[in-house]
Design a protein around this motif. Sequence first.
Motif, PDB file in Angstrom:
ATOM      1  N   LEU A 337       0.699  -1.247   0.133  1.00 53.88           N
ATOM      2  CA  LEU A 337       0.181   0.039  -0.003  1.00 53.88           C
ATOM      3  C   LEU A 337       0.836   1.111  -0.043  1.00 53.88           C
ATOM      4  N   LEU A 338       1.997   1.030   0.473  1.00 50.14           N
ATOM      5  CA  LEU A 338       3.126   2.532   0.505  1.00 50.14           C
ATOM      6  C   LEU A 338       3.915   2.680  -0.612  1.00 50.14           C
ATOM      7  N   ILE A 339       4.087   1.541  -1.505  1.00 47.77           N
ATOM      8  CA  ILE A 339       5.197   1.694  -2.579  1.00 47.77           C
ATOM      9  C   ILE A 339       4.576   2.445  -3.864  1.00 47.77           C
ATOM     10  N   GLY A 340       5.432   3.432  -4.480  1.00 44.00           N
ATOM     11  CA  GLY A 340       4.873   4.172  -5.448  1.00 44.00           C
ATOM     12  C   GLY A 340       6.085   4.658  -6.413  1.00 44.00           C
ATOM     13  N   VAL A 343       9.013   8.754  -3.711  1.00 46.97           N
ATOM     14  CA  VAL A 343       8.999   8.266  -2.099  1.00 46.97           C
ATOM     15  C   VAL A 343       8.494   9.276  -1.138  1.00 46.97           C
ATOM     16  N   GLN A 344       7.183   8.785  -0.791  1.00 47.36           N
ATOM     17  CA  GLN A 344       6.434   9.573   0.358  1.00 47.36           C
ATOM     18  C   GLN A 344       6.663   9.221   1.589  1.00 47.36           C
ATOM     19  N   PRO A 346       4.808   8.124   4.161  1.00 47.45           N
ATOM     20  CA  PRO A 346       4.570   6.578   4.673  1.00 47.45           C
ATOM     21  C   PRO A 346       5.613   5.593   4.354  1.00 47.45           C
ATOM     22  N   MET A 347       6.500   5.737   3.182  1.00 46.30           N
ATOM     23  CA  MET A 347       7.259   4.846   2.553  1.00 46.30           C
ATOM     24  C   MET A 347       8.507   5.144   3.394  1.00 46.30           C
ATOM     25  N   ILE A 348       8.718   6.370   3.805  1.00 46.92           N
ATOM     26  CA  ILE A 348      10.044   6.589   4.396  1.00 46.92           C
ATOM     27  C   ILE A 348       9.973   6.247   6.096  1.00 46.92           C
ATOM     28  N   PHE A 349       8.817   6.163   6.390  1.00 43.57           N
ATOM     29  CA  PHE A 349       8.499   5.731   7.797  1.00 43.57           C
ATOM     30  C   PHE A 349       8.630   4.111   7.698  1.00 43.57           C
ATOM     31  N   PHE A 350       8.324   3.187   6.404  1.00 48.36           N
ATOM     32  CA  PHE A 350       8.309   1.989   6.578  1.00 48.36           C
ATOM     33  C   PHE A 350      10.017   1.529   6.552  1.00 48.36           C
ATOM     34  N   ILE A 351      10.764   2.348   5.940  1.00 44.83           N
ATOM     35  CA  ILE A 351      12.261   2.063   5.595  1.00 44.83           C
ATOM     36  C   ILE A 351      12.828   2.238   6.983  1.00 44.83           C
ATOM     37  N   VAL A 352      12.413   3.385   7.808  1.00 44.36           N
ATOM     38  CA  VAL A 352      13.042   3.509   9.252  1.00 44.36           C
ATOM     39  C   VAL A 352      12.726   2.302  10.148  1.00 44.36           C
ATOM     40  N   PHE A 353      11.193   2.271  10.167  1.00 46.25           N
ATOM     41  CA  PHE A 353      10.745   1.136  11.015  1.00 46.25           C
ATOM     42  C   PHE A 353      11.113  -0.313  10.644  1.00 46.25           C
TER      43      PHE A 353
END
Length: 455
Positions: A337-340, A343-344, A346-353
Amino acid sequence: MLADVTYLTKTAGPRADAPGRPGRRFPFSVHRAWIVAAVTFVTIIGGAAFNSLPGLLIDPLHTEFGWSRGEIGLAVSIDMALYGLTAPFAAALMDRYGIRRVVAIALTMVAAGAIAGVWMTASWQLMIYWGLLVGLGTGSMAMAFAATVTHRWFVARRGLVTGILTAAGASGQLVFLPLCAWIVDEHGWRPASVTVALAALVVVPFVWFLMRDHPADVGLAPYGGDFVPKPAPARGAARRTVRVLFDAARTGPFWLLAGAFAICGASTNGLIRTHFVPFAHDNHMPTVVAASLLAVIGVFDIIGTIFSGWLTDRFDARRLLAVYYALRGISLVFLPLLIGPDVQPPMIFFIVFYGLDWVATVPPTLALCREQYGEDSAIVFGWVLASHQVGAAVVAFLGGVARDVFGKYDVVWYAAGALCAMAALMSLVIRRRTADDTGGAPDRAEPADAGGLSG
């Protein structure tokens, strides 16, 4: 912190059980164990350079040779499986022939496989060079290498050092992923393969001249411990490795640790490291941007793993593992749901998390191996790591097959999330070793492990 790097040994003069000379001091009175740990860190970075390549080369190899993603994924899976299956034998070989010899040969094998791959023209050659040679080489420098160094050279700060050495792989990813992605885009995949081969060769002199097999080689006690003579070379390395496997396989904790760690490998090396870049490319994200995101995962991986080592010295390793796996599973389910293309946030949050969680599982898993299996823990961990890589190998192959069959990766992410939930439950039910199991006090690798959350 100054106490962590002071010269904490009792080798001021000759002693009967020392090798006839006092230990050597280093600048600022740094204990030699930290020098050995630094060389180990650099070595793992050099060996990990190749691990940056497979995800970047799936599309270029598919385009140039017409090989299916399943074929390319099979070569990567051979590499990952051999990486894991070699690890426990490498630990025993280090006991027999010494760390320096085994690691120097392993680095040379990685370089040979990467360079030979430049001239391949058929997929079976990919499986020989990338699968066999590189798999055997990187497997000899796997986490069992870090476990052996940590076990021999450290008594205090084992959890912290384990976290630091585990983070070395992520550091290699941080350095080489953006570099190799740029090389592939600008100059093709062959110069990138040569680059990682040279990275492996450059490390060999550091290993040979600065690494030592045992503290007693330089008249030292391990950091935070008492002097112990160097044991005689262990013969029958392969026989001992298999014996340790059969002994451990008769215990429930081994299967729970191995099963959970197989899921760990499936959800990291097998899925993210191998398929994240082509998955991002399917969603119109540039390859260099996707590789850079993986490198950012490496940044937070370092932080998360070192912090996990610190936590492992203080809290119940089983509960730490359950939390890590549960959070990882949640993040993977939401990734499609986050990929596109861009780089938005939410995607940065996923990468950090996800980066904080990537290999945070290693310090508590290794701590549980030490708690359960004592002196055989490095070899047992090698077999647990083998399960990690087998899990990674299966998903590296099936992920490519799923992409060929369904035309997208989404089903793979959902399945990985469900598996992570299973790993969290497996970690919680590992039975803690008690005094009744050992006929005395529990065998603790580190006094600090007894603190924190109780079981």
